[in-house]
Write a protein that holds these residues in place. Structure first.
Motif, PDB file in Angstrom:
ATOM      1  N   PHE A 214       0.785  -1.388  -0.033  1.00  6.97           N
ATOM      2  CA  PHE A 214       0.070   0.120  -0.026  1.00  6.97           C
ATOM      3  C   PHE A 214       0.994   1.106  -0.440  1.00  6.97           C
ATOM      4  CE2 PHE A 214      -2.746   2.805   2.432  1.00  6.97           C
ATOM      5  CZ  PHE A 214      -3.600   3.139   1.798  1.00  6.97           C
ATOM      6  N   THR A 215       1.953   1.107   1.028  1.00  2.38           N
ATOM      7  CA  THR A 215       2.827   2.561   0.939  1.00  2.38           C
ATOM      8  C   THR A 215       3.776   2.778  -0.213  1.00  2.38           C
ATOM      9  OG1 THR A 215       4.607   1.239   2.063  1.00  2.38           O
ATOM     10  CG2 THR A 215       2.965   2.210   3.502  1.00  2.38           C
ATOM     11  N   ARG A 216       3.719   1.663  -0.841  1.00  5.03           N
ATOM     12  CA  ARG A 216       4.578   1.527  -2.309  1.00  5.03           C
ATOM     13  C   ARG A 216       3.785   1.952  -3.523  1.00  5.03           C
ATOM     14  NH1 ARG A 216       7.361  -2.606   0.120  1.00  5.03           N
ATOM     15  NH2 ARG A 216       6.378  -4.019  -1.185  1.00  5.03           N
ATOM     16  N   LEU A 217       2.461   2.072  -3.378  1.00  2.00           N
ATOM     17  CA  LEU A 217       1.516   2.390  -4.809  1.00  2.00           C
ATOM     18  C   LEU A 217       2.121   3.593  -5.367  1.00  2.00           C
ATOM     19  CD1 LEU A 217      -1.962   1.843  -3.097  1.00  2.00           C
ATOM     20  CD2 LEU A 217      -0.965   0.424  -5.030  1.00  2.00           C
ATOM     21  N   PRO A 218       2.062   3.590  -6.579  1.00  2.00           N
ATOM     22  CA  PRO A 218       2.434   4.821  -7.413  1.00  2.00           C
ATOM     23  C   PRO A 218       1.250   5.670  -7.087  1.00  2.00           C
ATOM     24  CG  PRO A 218       1.287   3.027  -8.756  1.00  2.00           C
ATOM     25  CD  PRO A 218       1.559   2.398  -7.431  1.00  2.00           C
ATOM     26  N   GLY A 219       1.599   7.037  -6.863  1.00  2.00           N
ATOM     27  CA  GLY A 219       0.596   7.947  -6.633  1.00  2.00           C
ATOM     28  C   GLY A 219       0.600   8.053  -5.282  1.00  2.00           C
ATOM     29  N   THR A 220       1.377   7.672  -4.348  1.00  2.00           N
ATOM     30  CA  THR A 220       1.678   7.911  -2.994  1.00  2.00           C
ATOM     31  C   THR A 220       2.205   8.889  -2.861  1.00  2.00           C
ATOM     32  OG1 THR A 220       1.028   5.689  -2.224  1.00  2.00           O
ATOM     33  CG2 THR A 220       2.044   7.016  -0.825  1.00  2.00           C
ATOM     34  N   ALA A 221       1.997  10.144  -2.318  1.00  2.00           N
ATOM     35  CA  ALA A 221       2.801  11.241  -1.752  1.00  2.00           C
ATOM     36  C   ALA A 221       3.424  11.215  -0.576  1.00  2.00           C
ATOM     37  CB  ALA A 221       2.166  12.552  -2.255  1.00  2.00           C
ATOM     38  N   GLU A 222       2.710  10.638   0.370  1.00  2.00           N
ATOM     39  CA  GLU A 222       3.019  10.597   1.877  1.00  2.00           C
ATOM     40  C   GLU A 222       2.507   9.662   2.704  1.00  2.00           C
ATOM     41  OE1 GLU A 222       2.067  13.842   5.505  1.00  2.00           O
ATOM     42  OE2 GLU A 222       1.305  14.290   3.455  1.00  2.00           O
ATOM     43  N   VAL A 223       3.419   8.871   3.536  1.00  2.00           N
ATOM     44  CA  VAL A 223       2.691   8.015   4.377  1.00  2.00           C
ATOM     45  C   VAL A 223       2.359   8.505   5.476  1.00  2.00           C
ATOM     46  CG1 VAL A 223       3.256   5.622   5.490  1.00  2.00           C
ATOM     47  CG2 VAL A 223       3.927   6.018   3.238  1.00  2.00           C
ATOM     48  N   ILE A 224       1.157   8.597   6.013  1.00  2.00           N
ATOM     49  CA  ILE A 224       0.897   9.606   7.210  1.00  2.00           C
ATOM     50  C   ILE A 224       1.047   8.602   8.587  1.00  2.00           C
ATOM     51  CG2 ILE A 224      -0.898  10.496   8.298  1.00  2.00           C
ATOM     52  CD1 ILE A 224      -2.205  11.186   5.316  1.00  2.00           C
ATOM     53  N   ALA A 225       0.610   7.343   8.211  1.00  2.00           N
ATOM     54  CA  ALA A 225       0.950   6.589   9.373  1.00  2.00           C
ATOM     55  C   ALA A 225       1.204   5.197   9.003  1.00  2.00           C
ATOM     56  CB  ALA A 225      -0.607   6.230  10.132  1.00  2.00           C
ATOM     57  N   HIS A 226       1.890   4.118   9.634  1.00  2.00           N
ATOM     58  CA  HIS A 226       2.280   2.715   8.757  1.00  2.00           C
ATOM     59  C   HIS A 226       2.161   1.837   9.971  1.00  2.00           C
ATOM     60  CE1 HIS A 226       5.211   0.322   6.154  1.00  2.00           C
ATOM     61  NE2 HIS A 226       3.885  -0.240   6.529  1.00  2.00           N
ATOM     62  N   GLY A 227       1.182   1.259  10.257  1.00  2.00           N
ATOM     63  CA  GLY A 227       1.050   0.235  11.498  1.00  2.00           C
ATOM     64  C   GLY A 227       0.521  -1.239  10.810  1.00  2.00           C
ATOM     65  N   MET A 228       0.371  -1.806  11.762  1.00  2.00           N
ATOM     66  CA  MET A 228      -0.145  -3.302  11.565  1.00  2.00           C
ATOM     67  C   MET A 228      -1.569  -3.295  11.063  1.00  2.00           C
ATOM     68  SD  MET A 228       2.212  -5.500  11.083  1.00  2.00           S
ATOM     69  CE  MET A 228       3.189  -4.340  10.050  1.00  2.00           C
ATOM     70  N   LYS A 229      -2.359  -2.602  11.644  1.00  6.24           N
ATOM     71  CA  LYS A 229      -3.985  -2.822  11.684  1.00  6.24           C
ATOM     72  C   LYS A 229      -4.249  -1.804  10.650  1.00  6.24           C
ATOM     73  CE  LYS A 229      -5.220  -5.124  15.723  1.00  6.24           C
ATOM     74  NZ  LYS A 229      -5.511  -4.951  17.092  1.00  6.24           N
ATOM     75  N   LYS A 230      -3.389  -0.447  10.735  1.00  5.52           N
ATOM     76  CA  LYS A 230      -3.934   0.348   9.815  1.00  5.52           C
ATOM     77  C   LYS A 230      -2.661   1.332   9.252  1.00  5.52           C
ATOM     78  CE  LYS A 230      -6.124   5.074  10.124  1.00  5.52           C
ATOM     79  NZ  LYS A 230      -6.987   6.293  11.117  1.00  5.52           N
ATOM     80  N   THR A 231      -3.035   1.703   8.131  1.00  7.25           N
ATOM     81  CA  THR A 231      -1.998   2.506   7.143  1.00  7.25           C
ATOM     82  C   THR A 231      -2.622   3.729   6.615  1.00  7.25           C
ATOM     83  OG1 THR A 231      -0.311   0.652   7.302  1.00  7.25           O
ATOM     84  CG2 THR A 231      -0.252   2.488   5.704  1.00  7.25           C
ATOM     85  N   SER A 232      -2.127   4.820   6.888  1.00 15.08           N
ATOM     86  CA  SER A 232      -2.773   5.886   5.916  1.00 15.08           C
ATOM     87  C   SER A 232      -1.737   6.557   4.850  1.00 15.08           C
ATOM     88  CB  SER A 232      -3.179   7.092   6.916  1.00 15.08           C
ATOM     89  OG  SER A 232      -4.210   6.412   7.746  1.00 15.08           O
ATOM     90  N   ILE A 233      -2.164   6.966   3.882  1.00 17.45           N
ATOM     91  CA  ILE A 233      -1.366   7.553   2.894  1.00 17.45           C
ATOM     92  C   ILE A 233      -2.169   8.780   2.368  1.00 17.45           C
ATOM     93  CG2 ILE A 233       0.004   5.461   2.150  1.00 17.45           C
ATOM     94  CD1 ILE A 233      -1.909   5.749  -0.581  1.00 17.45           C
ATOM     95  N   ARG A 234      -1.362   9.630   1.751  1.00 14.56           N
ATOM     96  CA  ARG A 234      -1.892  10.901   0.976  1.00 14.56           C
ATOM     97  C   ARG A 234      -1.420  10.759  -0.409  1.00 14.56           C
ATOM     98  NH1 ARG A 234      -4.189  14.768   3.677  1.00 14.56           N
ATOM     99  NH2 ARG A 234      -2.835  14.479   5.520  1.00 14.56           N
ATOM    100  N   THR A 235      -2.295  10.708  -1.211  1.00  9.24           N
ATOM    101  CA  THR A 235      -2.074  10.730  -2.634  1.00  9.24           C
ATOM    102  C   THR A 235      -1.510  12.193  -3.018  1.00  9.24           C
ATOM    103  OG1 THR A 235      -4.046  11.555  -3.581  1.00  9.24           O
ATOM    104  CG2 THR A 235      -3.702   9.055  -3.110  1.00  9.24           C
ATOM    105  N   THR A 236      -0.593  11.991  -4.519  1.00  8.38           N
ATOM    106  CA  THR A 236      -0.267  13.216  -4.924  1.00  8.38           C
ATOM    107  C   THR A 236      -1.214  14.167  -5.223  1.00  8.38           C
ATOM    108  OG1 THR A 236      -0.493  11.931  -7.003  1.00  8.38           O
ATOM    109  CG2 THR A 236       1.669  12.102  -6.281  1.00  8.38           C
ATOM    110  N   LYS A 237      -2.693  13.741  -5.161  1.00  7.48           N
ATOM    111  CA  LYS A 237      -3.732  14.674  -5.285  1.00  7.48           C
ATOM    112  C   LYS A 237      -4.388  15.370  -4.086  1.00  7.48           C
ATOM    113  CE  LYS A 237      -4.480  14.126  -9.724  1.00  7.48           C
ATOM    114  NZ  LYS A 237      -3.756  14.807 -10.740  1.00  7.48           N
ATOM    115  N   GLY A 238      -3.411  14.717  -3.002  1.00  7.69           N
ATOM    116  CA  GLY A 238      -3.982  15.214  -1.687  1.00  7.69           C
ATOM    117  C   GLY A 238      -5.298  14.379  -0.974  1.00  7.69           C
ATOM    118  N   LEU A 239      -5.498  13.229  -1.638  1.00  6.63           N
ATOM    119  CA  LEU A 239      -6.865  12.704  -1.015  1.00  6.63           C
ATOM    120  C   LEU A 239      -6.102  11.404  -0.087  1.00  6.63           C
ATOM    121  CD1 LEU A 239      -9.700  11.943  -1.160  1.00  6.63           C
ATOM    122  CD2 LEU A 239      -9.106  10.165  -2.951  1.00  6.63           C
TER     123      LEU A 239
END
Length: 581
Positions: A214-239
Motif C-alpha cells: 500500500f505504501t509503495r503504490l504509485p501516486g503515494t505522496a506521503e505515508v501518514i501512518a504505517h502500522g499493522m492494523k491501519k496504514t494511511s497515505i496521502r496521494t499526490t492529489k491530496g486525497l
DNA sequence: GCCGTTTTCGGCCCGACTGTTTTCAGTCG
C-alpha cells in the motif's frame, strides 16, 4: 493512479488558466480548454496514441499534440513549467473561488502580492481590497461568500474521483497472495456525493504484505501512518486513504464498522447493548462473557440484531433501522434496473462525440432505449436551429432501425427562460419523443419568481422532465432558492418527472431532496447528461444518489419498459391528465 | 492555438448580468 487522459486534461486546463492569469491571448486559452475537454472525454487512452492519432481528436492540433507527446514520453510539459515559474500556484487556486476570474486573481497578486486563499482572507479582513481598482464592497461580499462555499466543501473530492482511486487500489491489493477479500468501505460505499477520505478494507491472515504494498503504490505522496492494523497515505492529489487489514473471520464486522455512517453505527451498537451484546469492528460479542457470536458477514451481524441486511446507501440513520425492524426496507433501484438514458448530448451542440458514437456506446452498455436531447436554440451559445434538429431527427430514425435491442428516442433539452417559458412553439415540441427542460441562467430572480418559473415549466404539457432541477454545482454554486414543496407538488400534479442528474459535479436532485419529493408522489429519471461516451458510466453515481433517496425501480421512469415510459410521456400531452404509474 | 478555407489569415459561442463605473471590465453559462 489516474487515467492518462485525465492527467493531460488537467495539465492543459492548468496551462489555459495560467495563460489567462498572465494576460495571454484569450483565444489561445480557449483553444487549450477545448483541447483539454476533448482529451478528457476521448474514448481512447491518449498514452497509446501517436501524434497523428492525437490530432484526430477534435481541437487538438500540431502544437498541442506535440506537447502531449512530450509529456507522455518524459513526464514533463516544459511550456506549463515555464509559465508555472512565473505565477505562484496559489494564484490559480484563487480562480477556483466563484466570481473570481483570472483578471481579478492577477490584480490581487500584482497589486497586493496575494497568492493564496488564506492571504486573501487576511487582506479582506484588513480591508486592503478597498483601494484596489475594480474591487467594491459588493465584490468583497461575493468573494467572501465564494470562499465560504469552497470551505464548506472542505477537502472533500467528488465521488467519482475517490471511486477511481479506490477501485485501482482494490485491484492492486486483491491480487496479492493471502488476500481473502478486499473492498472499499466508508462514505464511498455509502455513495455520498463527496468523499473526505477513502477507506479500503482487506481480509487476510497477515497484514504486513498489504501495508507494505500500500505504501509503495504509485501516486503515494506521503505515508501518514504505517502500522499493522491501519496504514494511511496521502496521494499526490491530496486525497487521504486509510487501509485496514482485518482477520478473515472479522470481515463482516470490519466492513459493517468501517462503512458507517457514524450515526448508523451508534444505533446498531445501541441495539446490541439492549440485547446484552457488544458490537465492534471485530464482531458481535456477549457483553458479559465476551464470547464471540458472529463476525464473518454483515448479514449475520444484522440478523443477530433482528435486522435484515441494510444496503450501505441507506446507512445514514434516516429511519433505515426502524424500517428494517418493520420489514419495510425498500427494494432499492439498481444500475441493472435502468433500461435507458433520457438526457444526453452530441457534438451537434456542446457534446464531444457525434451521434453515431454516442449511440454505439449506449448500445454497448446494454441499454434498451436511449434519448438524444441536444440543446434548443434559446441557449444561443449552442447555435441550434430548426433545420439542424430536424436533420438530426431523420438521422436518429435511420439509426433506430439499425439497433435491434436498443430503441432511440429523439428529444431535446429546452431552456427554461426567466418567465418559465421554453424554446419553440408547442406544435414544434409535440414532434419530439420527449422534452427535458432546465434552467441555465438567471439564477437570482428571487424565491417567488423562481418558484413560479419552475411551476410554469411543469405546467407546460410538452415538458416531461425537469433537468438538474436545482442547478447546483457541488462546491461551486448552491441550488436555486425556490419553494421546493410547491415545485414538487406541481411535478406530481402535472406528471412531470424530476431528473437525478448523475454527473458527479451535480448529483441534482440530491438524496435529501429526493426523499422530500418522493412524498409528493413525484416520479424521477436518473440521467447521465452525457456529453461524451465515457460519461455514460456516471450512471452509477445517479443510481447511488437515487438509492440514498430510498427510491425503488417503480419510482424511476427509465427503469420502465419502453411502452410504459411512452404512456407516461404521452399522457402529459393529452389534456394534461395526471401522472400514473 | 485550432480550424477552415472562397487555404495561409481571420475568426474563434454570444449574450447577459453584476458591480463598478460614468461607459465598461470581468465573469459566467
Amino acid at each position: 493512479m489516474v487515467r492518462p487522459n485525465e492527467e493531460v486534461e488537467a495539465l492543459l486546463r492548468e496551462y489555459a488558466d495560467l495563460v489567462l492569469i498572465t494576460g495571454g491571448d484569450a483565444f489561445k486559452a480557449r483553444a487549450y480548454e477545448k483541447a483539454a475537454r476533448a482529451i478528457g472525454g476521448h474514448h481512447a487512452d491518449v498514452s497509446k496514441l501517436d501524434a497523428a492519432g492525437l490530432r484526430e481528436i477534435p481541437n487538438v492540433g500540431r502544437s498541442i499534440a506535440d506537447k502531449v507527446i512530450q509529456y507522455l514520453q518524459t513526464g514533463r510539459m516544459p511550456a506549463v513549467e515555464d509559465v508555472r515559474s512565473k505565477v505562484p500556484a496559489g494564484v490559480r487556486q484563487l480562480m477556483a473561488i466563484p466570481t473570481l476570474g483570472p483578471r481579478k486573481a492577477m490584480a490581487l497578486y500584482e497589486d497586493l502580492h496575494i497568492s493564496s486563499v488564506p492571504e486573501l482572507l487576511d487582506a479582506l479582513h484588513e480591508e486592503r481590497l478597498r483601494d484596489l481598482k475594480g474591487f467594491g464592497p459588493k465584490t468583497e461580499e461575493n468573494i467572501l461568500h465564494g470562499i465560504g462555499l469552497m470551505q464548506a466543501a472542505g477537502d472533500r473530492v467528488p465521488v467519482n474521483v475517490a471511486m477511481d482511486v479506490a477501485e485501482e487500489i482494490v485491484a492492486e491489493l486483491s491480487v496479492l497472495s493471502g488476500c481473502e477479500s478486499c473492498t472499499y468501505a466508508g462514505s464511498l460505499r455509502r455513495m455520498r456525493e463527496t468523499i473526505g477520505d477513502v477507506d479500503v478494507l482487506v481480509a487476510a491472515g497477515r497484514s504486513a504484505p498489504f501495508m507494505d504494498a500500500f505504501t509503495r503504490l504509485p501516486g503515494t505522496a506521503e505515508v501518514i501512518a504505517h502500522g499493522m492494523k491501519k496504514t494511511s497515505i496521502r496521494t499526490t492529489k491530496g486525497l487521504q486513504i486509510d487501509l485496514r487489514v482485518v482477520p478473515p473471520d472479522s470481515w463482516g464486522a470490519g466492513l459493517q464498522y468501517f462503512t458507517g455512517s457514524k450515526a448508523h453505527n451508534i444505533r446498531t451498537r445501541e441495539m446490541a447493548v439492549h440485547r446484552k451484546l457488544k458490537l465492534s469492528e471485530y464482531g458481535l460479542f456477549h457483553a458479559e462473557s465476551g464470547k464471540k457470536i458472529v463476525s464473518q458477514s454483515e448479514e449475520e451481524i444484522y440478523a443477530r440484531l433482528g435486522l435484515p441486511w441494510i444496503p450501505p446507501t441507506l446507512r445514514e440513520d434516516r429511519g433505515e433501522i426502524a424500517a428494517g425492524l418493520r420489514g419495510e426496507l425498500p427494494a432499492l433501484v439498481t444500475e441493472a434496473d435502468i433500461r435507458g438514458d433520457l438526457h444526453t448530448h452530441t457534438d451537434l451542440t456542446d457534446g464531444l462525440a457525434p451521434l453515431d458514437e454516442m449511440v454505439e456506446a449506449a448500445a454497448r452498455r446494454g441499454l434498451r432505449y436511449y434519448a438524444i436531447t441536444d440543446h434548443a436554440p434559446n441557449l444561443s451559445m449552442q447555435r441550434m436551429t430548426d433545420e439542424k434538429v430536424l436533420a438530426q431527427r431523420e438521422r436518429v430514425r435511420e439509426l433506430d432501425g439499425r439497433h435491434r435491442k436498443m430503441r432511440l428516442l429523439h428529444g431535446t433539452e429546452l431552456n427554461i427562460d426567466p418567465d418559465g417559458n421554453v424554446d419553440w412553439p408547442q406544435e414544434f415540441l409535440r414532434d419530439f419523443d420527449l422534452c427535458v427542460a432546465s434552467v441555465h441562467s438567471h439564477f437570482h430572480q428571487g424565491r417567488d419568481a423562481l418558484t413560479r418559473r419552475l411551476v410554469t415549466a411543469c405546467e407546460n404539457p410538452e415538458v416531461n422532465i425537469i433537468g438538474h432541477p436545482t442547478t447546483r454545482l457541488l462546491g461551486k454554486r448552491p441550488g436555486l432558492d425556490m419553494d421546493l414543496d410547491v415545485v414538487f407538488a406541481a411535478c406530481a400534479r402535472t406528471g412531470t418527472a424530476l431528473e437525478i442528474n448523475a454527473h458527479p459535479d451535480r448529483l441534482d436532485l440530491s438524496d435529501e431532496l429526493i426523499l422530500r419529493a418522493k412524498r409528493y408522489g413525484v416520479k424521477f429519471a436518473v440521467n447521465t447528461d452525457a456529453h461524451a461516451p465515457l460519461h455514460l458510466a456516471y450512471l452509477r453515481y445517479g443510481v447511488g444518489t437515487a438509492q440514498r433517496g430510498w427510491l425503488t425501480a417503480g419510482d424511476v421512469i427509465n427503469t420502465w419498459p419502453l411502452a410504459r415510459l411512452r404512456r407516461f410521456l404521452d399522457k402529459k400531452g393529452s389534456a394534461g391528465a395526471p401522472s400514473s404509474s
